[in-house]
Motif scaffolding. Structure first.
Motif, PDB file in Angstrom:
ATOM      1  N   ARG A   1       0.812  -1.215   0.000  1.00  0.00           N
ATOM      2  CA  ARG A   1       0.000   0.000   0.000  1.00  0.00           C
ATOM      3  C   ARG A   1       0.852   1.275   0.000  1.00  0.00           C
ATOM      4  N   ASP A   2       2.143   1.150   0.220  1.00  0.00           N
ATOM      5  CA  ASP A   2       2.999   2.334   0.376  1.00  0.00           C
ATOM      6  C   ASP A   2       4.159   2.269  -0.599  1.00  0.00           C
ATOM      7  N   TRP A   3       4.305   3.342  -1.381  1.00  0.00           N
ATOM      8  CA  TRP A   3       5.247   3.366  -2.487  1.00  0.00           C
ATOM      9  C   TRP A   3       5.945   4.718  -2.563  1.00  0.00           C
ATOM     10  N   LEU A   4       7.018   4.736  -3.342  1.00  0.00           N
ATOM     11  CA  LEU A   4       7.562   5.962  -3.902  1.00  0.00           C
ATOM     12  C   LEU A   4       7.292   5.911  -5.398  1.00  0.00           C
ATOM     13  N   ILE A   5       6.810   6.999  -5.965  1.00  0.00           N
ATOM     14  CA  ILE A   5       6.469   6.995  -7.381  1.00  0.00           C
ATOM     15  C   ILE A   5       7.073   8.205  -8.082  1.00  0.00           C
ATOM     16  N   SER A   6       7.223   8.073  -9.376  1.00  0.00           N
ATOM     17  CA  SER A   6       7.657   9.186 -10.221  1.00  0.00           C
ATOM     18  C   SER A   6       6.433   9.925 -10.722  1.00  0.00           C
ATOM     19  N   PRO A   7       6.633  11.091 -11.328  1.00  0.00           N
ATOM     20  CA  PRO A   7       5.529  11.673 -12.095  1.00  0.00           C
ATOM     21  C   PRO A   7       5.202  10.768 -13.281  1.00  0.00           C
ATOM     22  N   ALA A   8       4.056  10.990 -13.904  1.00  0.00           N
ATOM     23  CA  ALA A   8       3.762  10.345 -15.183  1.00  0.00           C
ATOM     24  C   ALA A   8       4.333  11.239 -16.274  1.00  0.00           C
ATOM     25  N   TRP A   9       5.401  10.769 -16.916  1.00  0.00           N
ATOM     26  CA  TRP A   9       6.035  11.541 -17.973  1.00  0.00           C
ATOM     27  C   TRP A   9       5.331  11.261 -19.298  1.00  0.00           C
TER      28      TRP A   9
ATOM     29  N   LEU B   1       4.829   7.291 -19.302  1.00  0.00           N
ATOM     30  CA  LEU B   1       5.766   6.442 -18.574  1.00  0.00           C
ATOM     31  C   LEU B   1       5.738   6.823 -17.111  1.00  0.00           C
ATOM     32  N   ALA B   2       5.841   5.842 -16.237  1.00  0.00           N
ATOM     33  CA  ALA B   2       5.860   6.130 -14.805  1.00  0.00           C
ATOM     34  C   ALA B   2       6.570   5.006 -14.075  1.00  0.00           C
ATOM     35  N   LEU B   3       7.116   5.347 -12.924  1.00  0.00           N
ATOM     36  CA  LEU B   3       7.840   4.389 -12.091  1.00  0.00           C
ATOM     37  C   LEU B   3       7.208   4.318 -10.710  1.00  0.00           C
ATOM     38  N   ALA B   4       7.191   3.118 -10.145  1.00  0.00           N
ATOM     39  CA  ALA B   4       6.780   2.914  -8.757  1.00  0.00           C
ATOM     40  C   ALA B   4       7.820   2.038  -8.079  1.00  0.00           C
ATOM     41  N   ALA B   5       8.209   2.412  -6.854  1.00  0.00           N
ATOM     42  CA  ALA B   5       9.283   1.695  -6.164  1.00  0.00           C
ATOM     43  C   ALA B   5       8.939   1.495  -4.696  1.00  0.00           C
TER      44      ALA B   5
END
Length: 890
Positions: free
Chosen positions: A23-31, A129-133
């Motif tokens: 439930r808890d992430w670090l994410i990027s913007p959606a490029w 494009l987007a990242l989730a970590a």
């Protein structure tokens, strides 16, 4: 193995939920990157159909093969994401086309569906494009299965190494992929790279579940303390907002007594204390001690010119504990609602028109510019007022067809000497280069396939083609006269079909307004009398439907298409300003263009009997409306019949409406199947939620539409509704919108929960009863069933008939709930019964049978003002007659 951190600092730590979801992430913007290679895959000219046809640019299940083909040619890179993953840390990422993107890692805590969500409405085609970590932590090394769900292609990196990928695309619900991984003891960083291509609304989501023994989720964050943050999260999980919308600018918060919180919104931070478990935040006023946050964007409202043409005034409150060691937070969507609402007409109707024009003159965009120019003889049409409209037309952005019709009003109604120099030439050039239908050249994602867009496209092409008849339109090489001839047959055919059979988007509180924009424009400007008279007839039908199926300025009936904000507050309905202008009831909001066209029309005049119908609130109003028609592949991307059987029950104190037996047990989209209405924010309904989103780019979502459509039937002031929830259902529940703070009083009795607004009552029951959710963004507004939630009963009442609220509720019998069935004896003594397999019965007799036992043919319309039998060729609304083949004279 990743290096860990010591002593609980520099990180927050979180448990998986009960289904093993992160439930808890670090994410990027959606490029975003421009979709500039569509011409390699689709034919920009010629026949729009076939395997390489540009019809595939529509956004829906049919577009999946195209999206997967596009991904094969522009896949995500295999390179892992460089640099450390830490909250606020820099991200560098290279997209498939070689574009280098950058941003910073931002924390997110997902809603209950576990979805990281970058969904958005994109007006022009673009790659996204987007990242989730996150970091997974285990004490003992062991195998785990990562169940990754996405709606688009992804690459999965575990410990910096590629561990999984897929190029599959789904429409709204994510596809799951199982990846077996070895997690060494300690911490392991997991990064998901997500790809999508946007053709209007794009559903871009990621969910990760971990099968096997539970793991801990670590979010690296400089200065954070995992122990302080754990306490903070328990406090935040008990915080809620009890009102989604406010007309006075104040949002109430509830939570643990004494908690000190920070609330951020629109670039401001305010510190509050929950005294007695309560506090309030004012969104419309700055207070001493407020802090400006230069890292936050100040703009929080939706862009005017969005798909619904309406700014909702929505903001997001970010609530955290007032402690720098705890970076965790929860977010609560809220809205400042328009204050101008009238439940009953007051004074002269011309005063309401003047009020609307004064309101609309302050609006941005073409609608505001039109009203300013019409009401102020000294006003000069400015390029700044047309910037958005011209950008949309030049870029062939979705909904540019709406703007093209609005610009035509300015063009024809405002003399050339009252335009800024060269601006008319700028408009002329834009419209001469525009695309007006899918069979014309150009690769774009403008929508041609919904009912309202079809009419607006044909209207824009007919009007601009006739106006610039001798000019050459650069996109097609046709003359304007050829464009007008192309549109003429299409618009006439559309109007005849709708005049006779009604709308597939039945009573949409968004799109009836758009239909009316086009229809009144045709009445005003069409050169052929046949076209203008057809348009006047259809416009009359639209306005009569709005009058008959609304209550006290609230378009509260069942809808073929609707959005969350309008179901929570009728002040945000696109039809609300039209009702203000035409009926003297309704609300003033930012959807000014359709209402401005109606308010300033010269030729179109609404028949007075329609206004009378809107105002009429007898002791009992029973209305029925049956629409029947056929979809066409080249216009709707469907080839099947459509139909709706809408019923409306109204008293002076309440309204209840249902679309009966509407495609039960099939997937839903944006349909609002049934609901009770007692006030602009006092609306009650139940949905089968497919996710926790409230985004209009999720269709269906938590409150608008249903994952699986219910079987619902109405008799007078009672609705019975049955829902099917599969064993593997993603959310696993139905829920009710029952905003308790909007009621003057409410109570629970047995399986019933009931509320009073003014002198109107509504009561809702389900097996085992339902309880209010007490925390989160829907606190004391959402009800969750205690039992299975597969059967619901809703009934309305009145103080003058049923006594006080307590008296009313105690007279209600407990419904008889069973598997796939429910029976109920109404307060008036009528026995109702509904099940999935059998007929809906009233006092033991199937409601759909005629007196002789045959299956009854339902009327097209039946209410106190009109009776229209199936097959009739004219509609009489009191003394006003519409020819269902030709419209009506002007």
């Amino acid at each position: 193995m990743d290096s860990g951190v010591e002593s609980g600092t520099g990180r927050t730590v979180h448990a998986l939920d009960e289904r093993g979801t992160v439930r808890d992430w670090l994410i990027s913007p959606a490029w975003s990157e421009p979709a500039d290679d569509l011409g390699k895959h689709l034919a920009a000219e010629g026949d729009p159909w076939g395997e390489r046809g540009r019809w595939r640019l529509t956004n829906g299940p049919d577009v999946t093969p195209l999206k997967e083909e596009l991904y094969r040619h522009r896949p995500l890179r295999r390179d892992p994401v460089p640099g450390p993953v830490v909250e606020g840390g820099e991200i560098r990422y290279t997209g498939p086309g070689g574009t280098r993107h950058s941003g910073r890692w931002q924390r997110v805590h997902t809603a209950a569906d576990g979805l990281v969500d970058w969904s958005e409405f994109c007006f022009t085609p673009e790659y996204r494009l987007a990242l989730a970590a996150c970091v997974l932590e285990v004490d003992q090394a062991e195998w785990r299965t990562l169940r990754l769900a996405t709606t688009g292609p992804f690459r999965l990196f575990v410990g910096g190494e590629p561990r999984g990928e897929a190029g599959t695309v789904s429409y709204m619900e994510p596809a799951e992929h199982d990846i077996r991984v070895w997690l060494p003891s300690g911490t392991t960083t997991v990064v998901v790279a997500s790809w999508q291509v946007a053709f209007r609304e794009v559903r871009q989501i990621v969910r990760l579940r971990v099968d096997g023994l539970p793991v801990r989720v670590v979010v690296p964050s400089e200065g954070a303390c995992e122990y302080t943050s754990a306490v903070a999260e328990r406090v935040l999980d008990a915080v809620g907002t009890t009102r989604w919308g406010t007309t006075d600018g104040e949002i109430p918060l509830t939570g643990p007594d004494g908690a000190a919180l920070r609330v951020q919104w629109a670039g401001r931070t305010r510190r509050i204390r929950l005294v007695g478990g309560r506090a309030a935040v004012r969104l419309d006023e700055a207070e001493e001690g407020d802090e400006a946050d230069e890292t936050e964007e100040a703009g929080t409202g939706d862009d005017v010119g969005s798909a619904s043409m309406l700014s909702t005034g929505a903001s997001v409150l970010r609530v955290s504990v007032d402690d720098d060691r705890a970076p965790v937070f929860r977010e609560f969507p809220v809205a400042v609602l328009p204050g101008a609402y009238r439940a009953a007409p007051e004074g002269d109707l011309s005063d309401r028109r003047t009020e609307f024009l004064r309101h609309a003159a302050r609006a941005d965009g073409v609608g505001g510019e039109l009203v300013r120019a019409l009401t102020d003889p000294h006003h000069t049409v400015s390029e700044s007022g047309l910037t958005r409209a011209l950008w949309m037309i030049d870029n062939r952005a979705d909904c540019a067809d709406f703007e093209a019709v609005g610009l035509f009003h300015l063009w024809r109604r405002i003399p050339a000497d009252r335009w800024e120099p060269a601006l008319r030439d700028r408009v002329r050039t834009a419209l001469l280069g525009f695309k007006y239908w899918i069979d014309q050249p150009g690769l774009d994602a403008m929508c041609y396939f919904t009912e309202n867009h079809q009419l607006v496209w044909h209207t824009a092409e007919l009007l601009w083609g006739a106006e610039l008849a001798g000019d050459t339109f650069g996109n097609t090489g046709w003359t304007g006269a050829a464009h007008a001839a192309h549109a003429r047959g299409l618009v006439i055919e559309w109007m005849r079909r709708k005049l006779a059979g009604g709308f597939s988007e039945f009573d949409s509180n968004a799109y009836l307004a758009i239909d009316l924009l086009a229809l009144v424009s045709l009445v005003e400007f069409a050169e052929e009398q046949e076209v203008a008279e057809l348009a006047a007839g259809v416009a009359d039908r639209v306005l009569f439907s709005l009058a008959a199926n609304s209550w006290r300025g609230i378009h509260g009936c069942a809808h073929g298409r609707s959005y969350v904000s309008t179901l929570r507050s009728s002040r945000l309905e696109e039809t609300a300003p039209i009702m203000w202008v035409c009926f003297g009831t309704g609300a003033l909001n930012d959807a000014v263009l359709p209402a401005a066209v109606v308010a300033t029309a010269d030729r179109y005049r609404m028949p007075e009997v329609i206004r009378e119908a809107a105002h009429d609130l007898p002791e009992r109003w029973w209305g029925r409306q049956n629409y029947r028609g056929d979809y066409r592949v080249a216009h709707d991307l469907l080839s099947r019949p459509y139909g709706s059987d809408l019923t409306v029950y109204k008293t002076p104190d309440a309204m209840l409406s249902c679309v009966n037996d509407y495609r039960p047990s099939l997937p839903g989209l944006q349909e609002h199947i049934w609901g009770a209405t007692l006030g602009p924010e006092t609306q009650v309904f139940v949905t089968h939620a497919p996710n926790a989103s409230v985004s209009p780019s999720a269709r269906p979502n938590s409150w608008a539409g249903n994952r699986i459509l219910p079987r619902a039937r109405q008799h007078e002031g009672t609705v019975l509704a049955l829902y099917r929830i599969p064993a593997d259902d993603v959310m696993g529940y139905t829920h009710a919108w029952f905003p308790l703070a909007e009621f003057d009083e409410w109570l629970q009795h047995g399986v019933w929960i009931a509320g009073r607004k003014g002198d109107g009552y509504v009561a809702l029951a389900t097996e085992g009863g339902a309880s209010p959710v007490t925390a989160g963004p829907d606190a004391w507004q959402e009800l969750r069933p205690t039992g299975p939630g597969t059967a619901w009963v809703c009934t309305v009442g009145r103080r003058t008939v049923h006594g006080e609220l307590d008296d009313f509720v105690r007279t209600l019998a407990a419904p008889d709930f069973g598997p796939d069935r429910v029976a109920f004896r109404t307060a008036e003594g009528t026995e109702l019964s509904l099940d999935w397999a059998g007929p809906f019965t009233v006092d033991g007799r199937p409601a759909d049978l005629a007196a002789d036992g045959s299956i009854a043919t339902p009327p097209q319309l039946a209410n106190p003002y009109a009776q229209l039998e199936s097959g009739a060729t004219s509609l009489a609304i009191g003394p006003h007659v519409i020819d269902l083949r030709k419209g009506r004279p002007l």
